[in-house]
Write a protein that holds these residues in place. Structure first.
Motif, mmCIF file in Angstrom:
data_model
loop_
_atom_site.group_PDB
_atom_site.id
_atom_site.type_symbol
_atom_site.label_atom_id
_atom_site.label_comp_id
_atom_site.label_asym_id
_atom_site.label_seq_id
_atom_site.Cartn_x
_atom_site.Cartn_y
_atom_site.Cartn_z
ATOM 1 N N PHE A 54 0.821 -1.212 0.000
ATOM 2 C CA PHE A 54 0.000 0.000 0.000
ATOM 3 C C PHE A 54 0.853 1.259 0.000
ATOM 4 C CE2 PHE A 54 -2.125 3.361 2.461
ATOM 5 C CZ PHE A 54 -3.267 3.558 1.684
ATOM 6 N N PHE A 55 1.854 1.320 0.873
ATOM 7 C CA PHE A 55 2.620 2.553 1.020
ATOM 8 C C PHE A 55 3.598 2.776 -0.124
ATOM 9 C CE2 PHE A 55 1.474 1.778 5.575
ATOM 10 C CZ PHE A 55 0.594 2.848 5.664
ATOM 11 N N VAL A 56 4.040 1.716 -0.785
ATOM 12 C CA VAL A 56 4.862 1.895 -1.976
ATOM 13 C C VAL A 56 4.076 2.662 -3.033
ATOM 14 C CG1 VAL A 56 5.816 0.668 -3.971
ATOM 15 C CG2 VAL A 56 6.494 0.002 -1.678
ATOM 16 N N VAL A 57 2.811 2.300 -3.192
ATOM 17 C CA VAL A 57 1.981 2.954 -4.204
ATOM 18 C C VAL A 57 1.560 4.349 -3.753
ATOM 19 C CG1 VAL A 57 -0.203 2.831 -5.478
ATOM 20 C CG2 VAL A 57 1.153 0.762 -5.114
ATOM 21 N N MET A 58 1.116 4.483 -2.501
ATOM 22 C CA MET A 58 0.482 5.721 -2.058
ATOM 23 C C MET A 58 1.440 6.764 -1.500
ATOM 24 S SD MET A 58 -2.582 5.390 -2.945
ATOM 25 C CE MET A 58 -3.247 6.842 -2.140
ATOM 26 N N LYS A 116 8.402 13.201 -7.275
ATOM 27 C CA LYS A 116 8.809 14.566 -6.910
ATOM 28 C C LYS A 116 10.301 14.759 -7.158
ATOM 29 C CE LYS A 116 8.056 18.643 -5.087
ATOM 30 N NZ LYS A 116 7.228 19.627 -5.805
ATOM 31 N N ASN A 117 11.104 13.776 -6.783
ATOM 32 C CA ASN A 117 12.545 13.861 -7.010
ATOM 33 C C ASN A 117 12.896 13.783 -8.491
ATOM 34 O OD1 ASN A 117 12.995 14.060 -4.283
ATOM 35 N ND2 ASN A 117 13.529 11.914 -4.004
ATOM 36 N N MET A 118 12.010 13.232 -9.305
ATOM 37 C CA MET A 118 12.245 13.148 -10.749
ATOM 38 C C MET A 118 11.752 14.380 -11.494
ATOM 39 S SD MET A 118 11.316 9.169 -11.541
ATOM 40 C CE MET A 118 12.386 7.837 -10.949
ATOM 41 N N GLY A 119 11.188 15.333 -10.757
ATOM 42 C CA GLY A 119 10.771 16.589 -11.366
ATOM 43 C C GLY A 119 9.355 16.608 -11.897
ATOM 44 N N ILE A 120 8.539 15.591 -11.571
ATOM 45 C CA ILE A 120 7.128 15.592 -11.988
ATOM 46 C C ILE A 120 6.380 16.638 -11.166
ATOM 47 C CG2 ILE A 120 5.058 14.197 -12.255
ATOM 48 C CD1 ILE A 120 7.355 13.310 -14.025
ATOM 49 N N SER A 121 5.469 17.360 -11.810
ATOM 50 C CA SER A 121 4.754 18.443 -11.133
ATOM 51 C C SER A 121 3.801 17.895 -10.079
ATOM 52 C CB SER A 121 3.969 19.277 -12.147
ATOM 53 O OG SER A 121 2.987 18.489 -12.790
ATOM 54 N N ASN A 122 3.516 18.739 -9.081
ATOM 55 C CA ASN A 122 2.644 18.316 -7.975
ATOM 56 C C ASN A 122 1.246 17.935 -8.444
ATOM 57 O OD1 ASN A 122 4.691 18.708 -6.166
ATOM 58 N ND2 ASN A 122 3.941 20.667 -5.393
ATOM 59 N N ASP A 123 0.696 18.676 -9.449
ATOM 60 C CA ASP A 123 -0.660 18.357 -9.878
ATOM 61 C C ASP A 123 -0.727 16.992 -10.563
ATOM 62 O OD1 ASP A 123 0.832 19.301 -12.034
ATOM 63 O OD2 ASP A 123 -0.921 20.111 -13.054
ATOM 64 N N GLN A 124 0.327 16.634 -11.315
ATOM 65 C CA GLN A 124 0.373 15.316 -11.930
ATOM 66 C C GLN A 124 0.496 14.215 -10.869
ATOM 67 O OE1 GLN A 124 -0.703 15.250 -15.073
ATOM 68 N NE2 GLN A 124 1.155 14.601 -16.132
ATOM 69 N N ILE A 125 1.357 14.447 -9.892
ATOM 70 C CA ILE A 125 1.534 13.471 -8.820
ATOM 71 C C ILE A 125 0.217 13.252 -8.077
ATOM 72 C CG2 ILE A 125 2.682 13.003 -6.619
ATOM 73 C CD1 ILE A 125 5.091 14.575 -7.714
ATOM 74 N N ALA A 126 -0.441 14.354 -7.684
ATOM 75 C CA ALA A 126 -1.688 14.253 -6.923
ATOM 76 C C ALA A 126 -2.778 13.571 -7.744
ATOM 77 C CB ALA A 126 -2.145 15.637 -6.481
ATOM 78 N N ARG A 127 -2.875 13.946 -9.023
ATOM 79 C CA ARG A 127 -3.932 13.391 -9.869
ATOM 80 C C ARG A 127 -3.792 11.879 -10.023
ATOM 81 N NH1 ARG A 127 -2.958 16.218 -14.207
ATOM 82 N NH2 ARG A 127 -4.263 17.929 -13.475
ATOM 83 N N TRP A 128 -2.580 11.418 -10.354
ATOM 84 C CA TRP A 128 -2.404 9.998 -10.651
ATOM 85 C C TRP A 128 -2.341 9.147 -9.384
ATOM 86 C CZ3 TRP A 128 -3.587 8.046 -15.105
ATOM 87 C CH2 TRP A 128 -3.533 8.851 -16.237
ATOM 88 N N LEU A 164 -5.874 8.671 -8.257
ATOM 89 C CA LEU A 164 -6.567 7.633 -9.015
ATOM 90 C C LEU A 164 -6.130 6.244 -8.570
ATOM 91 C CD1 LEU A 164 -6.551 9.142 -12.635
ATOM 92 C CD2 LEU A 164 -8.537 8.798 -11.141
ATOM 93 N N LEU A 165 -4.839 6.094 -8.279
ATOM 94 C CA LEU A 165 -4.357 4.806 -7.787
ATOM 95 C C LEU A 165 -5.013 4.443 -6.463
ATOM 96 C CD1 LEU A 165 -0.543 5.255 -8.572
ATOM 97 C CD2 LEU A 165 -2.097 3.668 -9.714
ATOM 98 N N GLY A 166 -5.227 5.448 -5.616
ATOM 99 C CA GLY A 166 -5.816 5.195 -4.305
ATOM 100 C C GLY A 166 -7.245 4.684 -4.363
ATOM 101 N N LEU A 167 -7.920 4.918 -5.498
ATOM 102 C CA LEU A 167 -9.291 4.430 -5.616
ATOM 103 C C LEU A 167 -9.367 2.902 -5.596
ATOM 104 C CD1 LEU A 167 -10.824 6.847 -8.279
ATOM 105 C CD2 LEU A 167 -11.376 6.712 -5.840
ATOM 106 N N ALA A 168 -8.252 2.219 -5.887
ATOM 107 C CA ALA A 168 -8.267 0.758 -5.854
ATOM 108 C C ALA A 168 -8.725 0.246 -4.501
ATOM 109 C CB ALA A 168 -6.876 0.209 -6.180
ATOM 110 N N ALA A 183 4.628 7.188 -17.934
ATOM 111 C CA ALA A 183 3.443 6.425 -18.343
ATOM 112 C C ALA A 183 3.610 4.941 -18.019
ATOM 113 C CB ALA A 183 3.194 6.620 -19.839
ATOM 114 N N ALA A 184 4.807 4.399 -18.286
ATOM 115 C CA ALA A 184 5.036 2.973 -18.034
ATOM 116 C C ALA A 184 4.956 2.651 -16.546
ATOM 117 C CB ALA A 184 6.403 2.564 -18.593
ATOM 118 N N SER A 185 5.544 3.504 -15.717
ATOM 119 C CA SER A 185 5.540 3.241 -14.272
ATOM 120 C C SER A 185 4.153 3.412 -13.685
ATOM 121 C CB SER A 185 6.553 4.145 -13.563
ATOM 122 O OG SER A 185 6.236 5.519 -13.756
ATOM 123 N N ILE A 186 3.374 4.355 -14.192
ATOM 124 C CA ILE A 186 1.995 4.510 -13.721
ATOM 125 C C ILE A 186 1.182 3.266 -14.052
ATOM 126 C CG2 ILE A 186 -0.179 5.729 -14.172
ATOM 127 C CD1 ILE A 186 1.541 7.236 -12.251
#
Length: 433
Positions: A26-30, A38-50, A53-57, A103-106
């Motif tokens: 659970f915590f690896v995903v969430m 975040k360390n890879m430079g992905i924006s906060n809105d992308q991180i929160a959005r995806w 969605l993963l948390g809906l599982a 995309a692949a990791s998501i």
């Protein structure tokens, strides 16, 4: 299971590893995935959005829980999902090396999320079917401790290790190493659990057609919604974790926020070190004591104290935001107090869903529905916490969580909580001579 099998298969042999695996996936995903992005430079809105969605599982898992209610072996489902998770973690390590790594990791994380959610249903069903209510209460502390210990051990240890590896080999290679190591660890734990878990639990269901499963799903939901006081139970579950979801989301960000922006200005590795050492130890002690405390007192009488335990993190972070202590020892001590209270109080929600919401004709499925409601509440509080914090600032935000943390205490007057089970002689369980 027979009493003989229970005696041979001691819960201490399998409860810690079972729930450590549940929490780790659970915590690896969430949590870990978001920090990595975040360390890879992905924006906060992308991180929160995806990640949202993963948390809906975990919120939607009750929709397929009847399928597992019909499974002939919950142990088989548990072990299969653990090995699936190990393969998924290895695929994650490989996906991070691709040009389209995000995309692949998501996509891999979606696999991990739904495998983990399915694992949750089966392992909770195995726990409830293997233990009576008194033993459930006694081991709920171990259950909650190792579920959440995986968070703080993973969050603490992995962040420190990832920080070193990022400087040595770069961000993406570092996280590939992290996920490969997690794959090995999960594979080893899955192998151990294949031998240590209680034996197969056969069901009496013979209608395995799609139509039969559909009818079962409808019946499960109908039966769940007909439970006495279920609307109040929903509200209580959501409010129990409402303040905690906000604190657990914003608290780590507050620790690393710059001091001129109202935070404590810690490095990522310092935050990982605090949660991975003193914080983890305090949580383990609090959670185990909370389980035995509830077993001794009974859930109904213990619940007010458990709710107050859940309020400790709110007060602690309000203190830190007000005082802004400069030394790491002071901050670490405060976080340890926070984690003790969180561990002690979290037992209350585990046992409330298990003993007040789940019992009935479809115990496993109803427990999954209860935890789904809890997860929806957690997602709600997590989603709105950032907006509230930006509007109020850190100090007033944590004051708000202090106020919000008292809501379940007020609702407790109206919520149905079963009294302690009694022996045939009339002596309360746990109080026999």
């Amino acid at each position: 299971m027979t009493s003989t099998t229970k005696a041979v298969t001691s819960p201490i042999r399998w409860v810690p590893t079972l729930y450590f695996v549940q929490g780790m996936q659970f915590f690896v995903v969430m949590l870990i995935a978001g920090l990595m992005y975040k360390n890879m430079g992905i924006s906060n809105d992308q991180i929160a959005r995806w990640t949202g969605l993963l948390g809906l599982a975990w919120a939607l898992k009750p929709l397929w829980s009847p399928f597992l209610e019909l499974a002939r072996s919950k142990k088989l489902v548990v072990v299969a999902m653990q090995f699936t998770g190990a393969v998924g973690l290895l695929l994650m390590a490989l996906a991070l090396q691709l040009p389209m790594y995000f995309a692949a990791s998501i996509a891999v994380l979606f696999l991990l999320a739904y495998a983990s959610a399915t694992h949750d249903i089966a392992c909770d069903g195995l726990y409830m079917a293997s233990l009576d209510s008194a033993t459930q209460a006694a081991y709920a502390g171990w259950q909650g401790a190792f579920f959440n210990a995986s968070k703080f051990l993973t969050l603490g240890g992995l962040l420190v290790l990832a920080g070193h590896l990022e400087r040595a080999v770069g961000v993406q290679p570092a996280w590939s190493i992290i996920f490969a190591a997690l794959a090995v660890l999960l594979g080893l734990l899955a192998t151990y659990n294949a031998f240590a878990l209680p034996g197969a639990l056969n069901t009496a269901h013979g209608d395995l057609t799609a139509a039969g499963i559909g009818r079962t799903l409808v019946e499960v939901i109908r039966d769940f919604l007909k439970k006495p006081g279920i609307a109040l139970a929903f509200l209580f579950i959501i409010l129990f974790r409402f303040a905690e979801g906000q604190v657990q989301t914003i608290g780590p960000l507050f620790l690393i926020e710059a001091r001129d922006h109202g935070g404590l200005g810690l490095t990522t590795e310092q935050v990982g070190g605090i949660y991975g050492t003193a914080g983890t130890a305090a949580f383990l002690v609090g959670s185990i004591l909370g389980g035995y405390f509830t077993s001794w007192l009974g859930l109904k009488r213990a619940m007010p104290w458990l709710i107050l335990g859940m309020a400790v993190p709110n007060f602690t972070f309000y203190y830190l935001a007000s005082a802004l202590p400069p030394d790491l020892f002071h901050i670490g001590a405060a976080v340890s107090v926070e984690m003790f209270g969180y561990g002690f109080g979290f037992v209350g929600m585990i046992l409330y869903i298990m003993q007040a919401v789940a019992p009935g004709n479809y115990q496993t499925a109803h427990y999954a529905l209860g935890t789904g409601v809890m997860q929806l509440g957690f997602i709600l509080s997590k989603t709105i916490s950032g907006d509230i914090q930006l509007a109020l600032g850190y100090e007033r935000f944590f004051l708000w969580t202090v106020i919000a943390g008292f809501a379940p205490l007020l609702l407790l007057w109206f919520v149905r909580i079963p009294a302690r089970e009694r022996h045939p002689q009339g002596t309360p369980a746990g109080e026999a001579a």
